[in-house]
Design an enzyme around this catalytic site. Structure first.
Site, PDB file in Angstrom:
ATOM      1  N   GLU A 181       0.811  -1.220   0.000  1.00 33.77           N
ATOM      2  CA  GLU A 181       0.000   0.000   0.000  1.00 33.77           C
ATOM      3  C   GLU A 181       0.846   1.272   0.000  1.00 33.77           C
ATOM      4  OE1 GLU A 181      -2.751  -0.345   3.263  1.00 33.77           O
ATOM      5  OE2 GLU A 181      -3.810  -2.007   2.365  1.00 33.77           O
ATOM      6  N   GLU A 365      -5.464  -8.500   0.765  1.00 38.23           N
ATOM      7  CA  GLU A 365      -6.133  -8.150   2.031  1.00 38.23           C
ATOM      8  C   GLU A 365      -7.599  -7.874   1.769  1.00 38.23           C
ATOM      9  OE1 GLU A 365      -4.565  -4.875   4.349  1.00 38.23           O
ATOM     10  OE2 GLU A 365      -2.502  -5.558   4.019  1.00 38.23           O
TER      11      GLU A 365
HETATM   12  O1  IFM Z   1      -4.295  -3.108   9.185  1.00 42.14           O
HETATM   13  C1  IFM Z   1      -4.227  -2.576   7.907  1.00 42.14           C
HETATM   14  C2  IFM Z   1      -3.046  -3.163   7.139  1.00 42.14           C
HETATM   15  O2  IFM Z   1      -1.859  -2.961   7.810  1.00 42.14           O
HETATM   16  C3  IFM Z   1      -2.952  -2.520   5.785  1.00 42.14           C
HETATM   17  N1  IFM Z   1      -4.192  -2.558   5.076  1.00 42.14           N
HETATM   18  C4  IFM Z   1      -5.380  -2.137   5.784  1.00 42.14           C
HETATM   19  C5  IFM Z   1      -5.479  -2.844   7.118  1.00 42.14           C
HETATM   20  C6  IFM Z   1      -6.746  -2.399   7.859  1.00 42.14           C
HETATM   21  O3  IFM Z   1      -6.724  -1.031   8.080  1.00 42.14           O
END
Ligand code: IFM
Length: 463
Positions: A181, A365
């Site tokens: 990210e 994710e």
């Molecule tokens: O916890 C975070 C993760 O570290 C990165 N993506 C989003 C998740 C939820 O906010």
């Protein structure tokens, strides 16, 4: 305001018979990140990272929480690997803490490296595929002291770190991700200051993004040279925007939201250019780019990781940008994020249309936070189960529409340090009691195990 929460009785994690989820080679895994779970912040030569500094600064995180102990995974990793194995997941996505494995003068730290080697060996011994992210937001503080990602030198340091890790861990990693990210690192870290290192200037964010992506591009070559059997990719968070506004300017606002959240990262990677509309949104913030940078950034990828959580509703701000307006009466999570599975399908289909060179995708994710409690030894996280079912259905729809999605990682294996929100927001399918470090499988974890057990037995009976 009334909030609808979609919870079905007698829940299961049971995709329809024709879902891609039933394919044995569609990976279903769980994900975590170093700073969010490891703890042991000052052990075995680990140096401070920007998140140690930021979270120790009063007012930066909820309740002043830090990752100093977190889930104590650094000491409990064997228990956590056993937990993963008991869930029967195909793959585990983790990140390496740069400040644990490299000294300030760029030398390897053998103790830190040994930790990840043992961890990866144990995962492999249990038959799990290993997805390893090199940078999940935890820049060594000594590099931030030299300007962090705004300093071009940091990109070179990152490539050296990638080189070291891929020499040390070659053969133990199925898929490397350079960055997790970069939008968050650049925008939240340097653009609005909600994340470490807490700087708030858009011109810094665009320059930081360029150096993050440059570091990525330089790292790709090192990873491929040192660990040719592994896949090499990057992970981007993406957001879907719609508008309740009625004007052309409102439509444009939703378009610009996605430019800022998605194309700012994906265009340089897949088109070797930044989207021109970004400079309409943020005039005068163009980064300094050297000859050859965009070609490096656009080095072809083996896969693209996509992280998706929610939709945003925006309208025109009356100038050249957008402003967010929360929708009423929609289902939300503990984070206040709208549950909107169709946004994931919509984005995936759009990426396939807009990027002819789109590589295979892993959903690296997806998940949600809820205020979970252990009652009589169980955590009933019904909203999360429903959330997974609906998002997995959206992924399946995208696959049926022609998008090459090869796996899905639940965020997260464990409740953990949710950055500026500390430990209050619980994303895990496994509950963590932070006072005792006791892990308790939530209902969702039991159902993941049940589904994967059933999937394996079906494939065995068909073999
Ligand atoms: O916890 C975070 C993760 O570290 C990165 N993506 C989003 C998740 C939820 O906010």
């Amino acid at each position: 305001m009334a909030v609808d929460v979609c919870v079905a009785p007698n829940q299961s994690l049971s995709p329809p018979a024709d879902s891609v989820l039933w394919h044995q080679d569609f990976l279903l895994g769980a994900a975590t990140a170093a700073y969010q779970i490891e703890g042991a912040a000052a052990e075995d030569g680990r140096l401070a990272s920007i998140w140690d500094t930021f979270s120790a600064t009063p007012g930066k995180t909820l309740a002043g929480d830090t990752g100093a102990i977190a889930c104590d995974h650094y000491h409990r990793w064997e228990e956590d690997v056993a937990l993963l194995a008991s869930l029967k997941v195909d793959a585990y996505r983790l990140s390496i803490a740069w400040s644990r494995v490299m000294t300030a003068d760029g030398q390897p730290n053998p103790l830190g490296i040994a930790f990840y080697r043992k961890l990866l060996q144990a995962l492999r011994a249990h038959g799990m595929k290993t997805f390893v992210t090199l940078y999940h937001w935890d820049l060594p503080q000594h590099l931030e002291d030299q300007g962090g990602w705004v300093n071009r030198e940091t990109a070179y340091r990152f490539a050296e770190y990638a080189d070291l890790m891929s020499r040390e861990l070659a053969g133990l990693v199925d898929a490397w991700a350079t960055l997790n990210e970069p939008w968050c690192s650049a925008y939240l870290g340097y653009g609005n200051g909600h994340h470490a290192p807490g700087k708030a200037q858009l011109g810094l964010a665009t320059q930081a993004m360029h150096h993050l992506l440059l570091g990525h591009g330089m790292a790709v070559a090192r990873l491929r040279a040192n660990d040719p059997a592994a896949q090499v990719g990057i992970v981007a968070n993406v957001g879907h925007a719609t508008t309740t506004g009625a004007t052309v300017a409102d439509q444009r606002a939703a378009f610009l939201f996605e430019i800022q959240n998605n194309q700012w990262v994906l265009d340089p990677l897949l088109k070797k250019t930044y989207p021109a509309a970004l400079w309409e949104l943020w005039p005068g913030t163009e980064p300094v780019i050297h000859d050859g940078d965009m070609a490096l950034i656009g080095t072809p990828l083996d896969y693209l990781g996509i992280n998706y959580y929610f939709r945003s509703n925006v309208i025109s701000d009356g100038q050249h940008g957008y402003t967010e307006v929360a929708l009423e009466g929609v289902e939300r999570t503990q984070m206040g994020w709208e549950v909107y599975p169709d946004g994931l399908r919509h984005l995936l289909v759009g990426f396939r249309r807009d990027y002819p060179n789109l590589p295979p995708i892993y959903i690296t994710e997806n998940g949600m936070a809820s205020d979970d409690h252990v009652v009589d030894g169980m955590v009933e996280d019904s909203q999360r189960i429903s959330f997974f079912n609906r998002h997995l259905a959206a992924v399946d729809q995208a696959v049926k529409a022609g998008v090459d999605v090869r796996g899905y990682f639940i965020w997260s294996l464990l409740d953990n340090f949710e950055w500026a929100f500390g430990y209050e927001r619980r994303f895990g399918i496994v509950h963590v009691d932070y006072a005792t470090q006791r892990r308790t499988l939530k209902r969702s974890a039991h159902l993941v195990r049940q589904f994967l057990t059933e999937r394996r037995s079906k494939s065995l009976s068909q073999a």
